[in-house]
Design an enzyme around this catalytic site. Structure first.
Site, mmCIF file in Angstrom:
data_model
loop_
_atom_site.group_PDB
_atom_site.id
_atom_site.type_symbol
_atom_site.label_atom_id
_atom_site.label_comp_id
_atom_site.label_asym_id
_atom_site.label_seq_id
_atom_site.Cartn_x
_atom_site.Cartn_y
_atom_site.Cartn_z
ATOM 1 N N LEU A 116 -17.986 -35.618 4.656
ATOM 2 C CA LEU A 116 -17.246 -36.854 4.503
ATOM 3 C C LEU A 116 -18.199 -37.799 3.787
ATOM 4 O O LEU A 116 -19.351 -37.947 4.195
ATOM 5 C CB LEU A 116 -16.848 -37.447 5.867
ATOM 6 C CG LEU A 116 -15.660 -36.814 6.600
ATOM 7 C CD1 LEU A 116 -15.513 -37.446 7.987
ATOM 8 C CD2 LEU A 116 -14.367 -36.983 5.811
ATOM 9 N N ASP A 117 -17.760 -38.428 2.711
ATOM 10 C CA ASP A 117 -18.683 -39.252 1.943
ATOM 11 C C ASP A 117 -19.036 -40.548 2.674
ATOM 12 O O ASP A 117 -18.491 -40.859 3.739
ATOM 13 C CB ASP A 117 -18.147 -39.513 0.530
ATOM 14 C CG ASP A 117 -16.835 -40.274 0.523
ATOM 15 O OD1 ASP A 117 -16.711 -41.259 1.256
ATOM 16 O OD2 ASP A 117 -15.920 -39.883 -0.235
ATOM 17 N N TYR A 118 -19.933 -41.295 2.088
ATOM 18 C CA TYR A 118 -20.525 -42.492 2.699
ATOM 19 C C TYR A 118 -19.473 -43.485 3.179
ATOM 20 O O TYR A 118 -19.597 -44.089 4.243
ATOM 21 C CB TYR A 118 -21.454 -43.145 1.672
ATOM 22 C CG TYR A 118 -22.314 -44.270 2.205
ATOM 23 C CD1 TYR A 118 -23.419 -43.996 3.011
ATOM 24 C CD2 TYR A 118 -22.043 -45.592 1.880
ATOM 25 C CE1 TYR A 118 -24.228 -45.020 3.492
ATOM 26 C CE2 TYR A 118 -22.840 -46.620 2.358
ATOM 27 C CZ TYR A 118 -23.935 -46.328 3.162
ATOM 28 O OH TYR A 118 -24.723 -47.351 3.640
ATOM 29 N N ARG A 216 -10.239 -38.456 -3.417
ATOM 30 C CA ARG A 216 -10.616 -39.593 -4.262
ATOM 31 C C ARG A 216 -10.406 -39.238 -5.738
ATOM 32 O O ARG A 216 -9.918 -40.062 -6.518
ATOM 33 C CB ARG A 216 -12.064 -39.991 -4.012
ATOM 34 C CG ARG A 216 -12.295 -40.557 -2.613
ATOM 35 C CD ARG A 216 -13.708 -41.085 -2.430
ATOM 36 N NE ARG A 216 -13.952 -41.485 -1.064
ATOM 37 C CZ ARG A 216 -13.623 -42.665 -0.535
ATOM 38 N NH1 ARG A 216 -13.045 -43.579 -1.306
ATOM 39 N NH2 ARG A 216 -13.900 -42.946 0.732
#
Length: 268
Positions: A116-118, A216
């Site tokens: 999971l990105d930042y 995204r």
């Protein structure tokens, strides 16, 4: 984890409550209670110390029942409710906060199952088994997300969710240092538009892939920036009211489903 020498071999030491929970019907909390009650013996000696560790060669009993090792179950999976503002990595050259700052040293050897990105949050699974990590990371198990995007979800977006999408240039929405240029998106398993207007829209989606910043990239192709992204479920494992920044072990039922799934992979 500490090890001891036995017959010129390195034997892994396992915390007793973990051994019991992985090889019997009891949870770790229930195992702790059994130990405190003096119902657990190791090599014919009753133990009440919760810090006791055993090896697979030890004779472990609950009352008179021998607890035999089930090698299929000797792994642990935890669920972490990742908050925004943490990286899923061991170390960050820029010194930013990682999930291991919150999880602590006892989980430093656990590997994340996917990313999971930042700026994303929600369900993140981690395991101490490389085999489990690889099996789940590359699986087609369903992932459920709730997103907020800065615009309207129109007909073209819906058709792409239904039919899939292939892009030669999928760098919009990707990290600036990405090396992945093109990307194919499989049709979404399901989606539900919760709100839809020109300023922002909210949508719940179900996908069966775990590609790099997939959602995204997908929505950015249509000029929709993802403002919020939360993973609600991975392969049937959800947060179950787990607070942000907290972790839990899989339930007995979740472990059962996981074993069944891994067994199907081994039989293919």
């Amino acid at each position: 984890m500490p090890t001891e020498k036995k017959k010129n071999e390195t034997v892994e030491l396992i915390r007793l409550n973990k051994f019991l929970s992985h090889n019997s019907k009891y949870s770790r909390r229930e195992a702790d209670k059994l130990i405190e009650e003096g119902r657990v013996s190791v090599n014919s000696k009753v133990v009440k110390n919760l810090a006791t560790k055993v090896t697979e060669n030890d004779l472990v009993k609950i009352d008179k029942q021998v607890i035999k090792i089930d090698k299929e179950r000797m792994y642990t999976v935890i669920v972490y409710n990742k908050p925004k503002g943490e990286l899923v990595t061991k170390n960050d050259p820029q010194g930013r906060r990682t999930i291991y700052h919150t999880l602590g040293s006892k989980y430093k050897h656990y590997l994340p199952i996917g990313r999971l990105d930042y700026a994303s949050e929600g369900v993140l699974l981690l395991s101490d088994s490389v085999d489990v990590v690889n099996a789940l990371m590359h699986s087609t198990l369903e992932r459920v997300y709730k997103l907020k995007v800065d615009g309207e979800i129109n007909y073209k977006v819906e058709q792409a969710m239904k039919d899939g999408l292939s892009l030669d240039n999928a760098t919009a929405g990707a990290h600036e240092s990405t090396k992945i240029q093109s990307m194919s998106f499989s049709p979404f398993v399901a989606y539900q538009i919760l709100t839809n207007n020109h300023n922002f829209s909210k949508i719940k989606v179900v996908i069966s892939e775990g590609k790099n910043r997939e959602l995204r990239r997908f929505f950015s192709h249509f000029g929709l920036n993802v403002m919020d992204l939360k993973r609600l479920d991975f392969g049937g494992v959800s947060l179950n009211n787990l607070p942000t920044g907290k972790s839990r072990f899989l339930s007995k039922e979740e472990y059962r489903h996981l074993r069944e799934y891994l067994r199907t992979l081994n039989n293919d």
